[in-house]
Design a protein around this motif. Sequence first.
Motif, mmCIF file in Angstrom:
data_model
loop_
_atom_site.group_PDB
_atom_site.id
_atom_site.type_symbol
_atom_site.label_atom_id
_atom_site.label_comp_id
_atom_site.label_asym_id
_atom_site.label_seq_id
_atom_site.Cartn_x
_atom_site.Cartn_y
_atom_site.Cartn_z
ATOM 1 N N GLU A 89 0.824 -1.201 0.000
ATOM 2 C CA GLU A 89 0.000 0.000 0.000
ATOM 3 C C GLU A 89 0.873 1.271 0.000
ATOM 4 O OE1 GLU A 89 -2.869 0.228 3.322
ATOM 5 O OE2 GLU A 89 -2.407 2.380 3.197
ATOM 6 N N SER A 129 1.072 4.019 -3.023
ATOM 7 C CA SER A 129 0.573 5.374 -2.819
ATOM 8 C C SER A 129 1.676 6.421 -2.766
ATOM 9 C CB SER A 129 -0.288 5.430 -1.544
ATOM 10 O OG SER A 129 0.517 5.053 -0.439
ATOM 11 N N GLU A 145 5.620 1.487 -10.391
ATOM 12 C CA GLU A 145 4.656 0.557 -9.793
ATOM 13 C C GLU A 145 5.333 -0.766 -9.420
ATOM 14 O OE1 GLU A 145 0.829 0.484 -8.659
ATOM 15 O OE2 GLU A 145 1.052 1.654 -10.508
#
Lengths: 273, 181
Positions: A100, A104, A112
């Motif tokens: 997470e 973020s 990513e």
Amino acid sequence: MSEDVFREIDRPWRLWASAIVVGVLAFGCLSGFVILPVIQGYQAGIDPYTAICRSLGILPGSPAARQPVSTAPAAPVSQVSWGPSLIARLNKPDAARGQEIAASVCAACHGEKGLTADPAQFPNMAGQSAFAIYKQLHDYKSGARANEIMQPVVADLTDEQMADVAAHFAALQQARWEQTWVRAASPQVETIVRTGDSARGLPACESCHNPRSGGPIETPVLFAQTKEYLALQMQAFKSGSRKNDLYRRMRSISEKLTDSEIDQLAQYYFEQR
Amino acid sequence: MAARTEHEVLATELRWTIAVVASVALISLAILWAGLVHFINPPSNLETIDPTKVHLSPEFTEANLGTRVDEGGRVTTRIVTAQFAFIPPCVVVPADEPVTLRLVSPDVIHGVLVTGTNVNTMVVPGYVSQVHTVFQKTGDLLMPCHEYCGIGHSQMWSTVRVVPKAEFKPGPDGRALCEKP
Ligand SMILES: [Cu+2]
């Protein structure tokens, strides 16, 4: 011949053997507990009785003289200390939380999947050692490693969050080092990487940076890192603008490398993918 | 050749006994010689330090390593032995004066000897190894690691620069640094 005859022949022999063993033992005790301590003690200004007692362990052997005191203030180059609880945390992270935070906060720059958005600016993260990532994050936070971009990013992360996100990136694309080696363009570079250079006191890069070499735990993986970043870091170590490496490991090494060697080494590790 | 008589067995046993006793005696004498002539003896200082916190300790903080002269005029040289380097890579010490070497390892067991002197010790993580010595020869002495500590072990060496007393000039803070050759 009967048993008795054998025993008769053996008797003096047994006596002599016992005498020799006892003699060697006595000589050992005499030299260890008397001769050596008394003579060495005499040279160090210790009386024979004290010297013998010290050799027997009856009197403490230390300190013979006043121990040097140090009044230096601690000025650590990094606050990271590899205690058992930290190592356990990195081995057993909260994977969901790591994922997470990565998505973020970090993905914008480090990608990513941990592959950089812009090789000229940001390093790759995928497959990096969790210990290396954690150490760098902690160093950015404590100010041990200065960087305008990364320091604000980690300012609000707790130690546990750093460990989780470090372990998350480490888990992506592991075992890159299983792949085949691309040879370096120049044999000198190949030598620095594989065997080091004794004359310059330059250990082989692989003696620490190979994940299976048993070097320092925080050693980063260099494979497939961007060549810009690798060269920049070696230059930063060389100039001393980055100095968060424990025991000057990378600073002493980088100081001995020429600029051309640095570029070639960066190119070399970049190509191992 | 097989022994045929009891007498031959005895003779063989005697020969080997002499050989064994002679070897043991020789080794003992070598130890005595090393202890009495070269002043080599086991360390008497037992002092512990947390190996994971060596870099956080005040004494072995980077800026305090190397040679330092305290107010009492005592010369102490502090060295960290870590995979695969000595920190600092060169230390300067005065000749003909007592010097105390204090060594620690944060990782694995290293070994230290200074060529041509009686300095020879292991550096075991968790302990401070301390050696008192007086350097008699001036010049650059080689100080290699002599305990296999990993793949980079053979590149792990450093220099002890012994300078005449008159040329040993510590700075105002008592620290003496190796000037680049
Ligand atoms: Cu070593």
